[in-house]
Design an enzyme around this catalytic site. Sequence first.
Site, short mmCIF file in Angstrom:
data_model
loop_
_atom_site.label_atom_id
_atom_site.label_comp_id
_atom_site.label_asym_id
_atom_site.label_seq_id
_atom_site.Cartn_x
_atom_site.Cartn_y
_atom_site.Cartn_z
N ARG A 127 0.61 -1.67 -0.20
CA ARG A 127 0.21 -0.01 -0.43
C ARG A 127 0.98 1.27 -0.23
O ARG A 127 2.03 1.38 0.69
CB ARG A 127 -0.93 0.42 1.09
CG ARG A 127 -2.13 1.26 1.31
CD ARG A 127 -2.62 1.33 2.54
NE ARG A 127 -2.38 0.71 3.86
CZ ARG A 127 -2.79 0.58 4.36
NH1 ARG A 127 -4.52 1.07 4.40
NH2 ARG A 127 -3.03 0.81 5.75
N ARG A 160 2.70 3.40 5.87
CA ARG A 160 2.34 3.60 6.63
C ARG A 160 3.72 3.06 7.31
O ARG A 160 4.02 1.80 7.55
CB ARG A 160 1.47 3.31 6.93
CG ARG A 160 -0.34 4.34 7.26
CD ARG A 160 -1.42 4.08 7.44
NE ARG A 160 -1.67 3.35 8.33
CZ ARG A 160 -2.96 2.75 8.19
NH1 ARG A 160 -4.03 3.03 7.51
NH2 ARG A 160 -3.40 2.01 9.24
P1 AP5 Z 1 -7.08 -0.07 2.68
O1 AP5 Z 1 -8.44 0.30 1.60
O2 AP5 Z 1 -6.70 0.92 2.69
O3 AP5 Z 1 -7.53 -0.89 3.21
P2 AP5 Z 1 -8.35 -0.72 4.94
O4 AP5 Z 1 -8.95 -1.86 5.06
O5 AP5 Z 1 -8.64 0.61 5.54
O6 AP5 Z 1 -7.45 -0.83 5.83
P3 AP5 Z 1 -6.52 -0.10 7.06
O7 AP5 Z 1 -5.23 -0.74 7.20
O8 AP5 Z 1 -6.21 1.09 6.52
O9 AP5 Z 1 -7.49 -0.20 7.95
P4 AP5 Z 1 -6.96 -0.20 9.17
O10 AP5 Z 1 -8.52 -0.61 10.09
O11 AP5 Z 1 -6.12 -1.77 10.42
O12 AP5 Z 1 -6.41 0.68 9.58
P5 AP5 Z 1 -7.00 1.59 10.44
O13 AP5 Z 1 -6.12 3.22 10.01
O14 AP5 Z 1 -8.44 2.16 10.94
O15 AP5 Z 1 -6.50 -1.50 0.99
C1 AP5 Z 1 -5.39 -1.45 1.79
C2 AP5 Z 1 -4.31 -1.34 0.18
O16 AP5 Z 1 -5.16 -2.49 -0.19
C3 AP5 Z 1 -4.55 -0.34 -0.68
O17 AP5 Z 1 -2.94 -0.63 -1.17
C4 AP5 Z 1 -5.29 -0.69 -1.92
O18 AP5 Z 1 -5.17 -0.28 -2.54
C5 AP5 Z 1 -5.62 -2.65 -2.02
N1 AP5 Z 1 -7.22 -2.22 -2.13
C6 AP5 Z 1 -8.38 -1.68 -1.37
N2 AP5 Z 1 -9.20 -2.82 -2.20
C7 AP5 Z 1 -8.42 -4.23 -3.18
C8 AP5 Z 1 -9.43 -4.95 -3.71
N3 AP5 Z 1 -10.38 -4.54 -3.76
N4 AP5 Z 1 -9.00 -4.98 -4.70
C9 AP5 Z 1 -7.13 -5.36 -4.25
N5 AP5 Z 1 -6.71 -4.34 -3.93
C10 AP5 Z 1 -7.24 -3.62 -3.22
O19 AP5 Z 1 -6.22 2.08 12.34
C11 AP5 Z 1 -5.11 2.42 12.42
C12 AP5 Z 1 -4.72 1.92 13.52
O20 AP5 Z 1 -5.19 3.06 14.44
C13 AP5 Z 1 -5.12 0.48 14.38
O21 AP5 Z 1 -3.99 -0.31 14.29
C14 AP5 Z 1 -5.64 1.03 16.27
O22 AP5 Z 1 -4.21 1.07 16.44
C15 AP5 Z 1 -5.76 2.68 16.10
N6 AP5 Z 1 -7.38 2.54 15.53
C16 AP5 Z 1 -8.03 2.48 14.44
N7 AP5 Z 1 -8.89 3.20 15.15
C17 AP5 Z 1 -9.57 2.78 16.26
C18 AP5 Z 1 -10.21 2.67 17.04
N8 AP5 Z 1 -11.70 2.50 16.11
N9 AP5 Z 1 -10.14 2.00 18.24
C19 AP5 Z 1 -9.25 2.14 18.77
N10 AP5 Z 1 -7.90 1.79 17.82
C20 AP5 Z 1 -8.29 2.43 16.95
#
Ligand code: AP5
Length: 219
Positions: A127, A160
């Site tokens: 990514r 990231r």
């Molecule tokens: P992408 O769309 O970026 O995936 P995503 O599901 O959004 O993944 P994230 O890593 O952003 O999710 P996350 O939930 O772990 O992170 P967050 O920022 O919320 O796609 C990924 C890749 O795949 C890209 O390269 C894309 O191009 C490719 N792709 C997408 N769709 C595709 C398809 N259909 N086919 C092929 N390729 C594809 O959280 C980060 C951190 O923040 C957590 O670890 C935690 O520490 C904290 N945090 C966030 N929210 C909370 C909460 N509610 N409570 C506590 N801690 C929290």
Amino acid sequence: MNVVLLGPPGAGKGTQAKLVKEYLSCPHISTGDLLRDAVKKELPIGKEAKSYMDKGELVPDEIVVRMVADRLTQSDTGNGFLLDGFPRTIEQAKFLGAELDKIDKGLDLVVYFKTSEEVCVSRLSGRRICRDCGAIYHVKNMPPKSDGVCDVCEGELYQRDDDKEETVRNRFRVYEKQTEDLIKYYGEMGLLYEVSGDTDAEELFEILKKKFDSIQKNA
Ligand code: AP5
């Protein structure tokens, strides 16, 4: 429409959110983005959250729920919202339900992106994200036209810190332990809509549009 996107790290929630927010004309509220922004601005919340995020652990509920409560009161949520990465625990889900009750609102749909660990790891290791506009790419699946440069705004693409394989695997473990319970929780409430996160991104967007249209038609 008030929608939650639920699924493991790398399932494609953010990628779909960027398309769906235009389709539904509502804001995309990603708790991950809000937290990364607080880290970048060196806000107290960001300083507290950083150590959890670097390890792939969940940031404590009390920090995250405060942030979401503030965001949901902003006027742009009047036409609905798209929550991405929240809730992640049953406590957060109960909090969200109570906050929405207070403003006489409720959830219309929880989209669950079912995706395997190996797919998620391979997606996150490739990514790249634009520093300026947040557009999401993948070095193989969705490459930018020029290496390291955003197609939309020509901003610089970056990886990231928590997308290293070891941290991604821990994020997956944390998801299985703390977030998967929400599948049953929202399933029992009749709100869950399961899709395969392995589906091609454009095809998946078409599937989601049909689902939103059918909900709006029956509202
Ligand atoms: P992408 O769309 O970026 O995936 P995503 O599901 O959004 O993944 P994230 O890593 O952003 O999710 P996350 O939930 O772990 O992170 P967050 O920022 O919320 O796609 C990924 C890749 O795949 C890209 O390269 C894309 O191009 C490719 N792709 C997408 N769709 C595709 C398809 N259909 N086919 C092929 N390729 C594809 O959280 C980060 C951190 O923040 C957590 O670890 C935690 O520490 C904290 N945090 C966030 N929210 C909370 C909460 N509610 N409570 C506590 N801690 C929290």
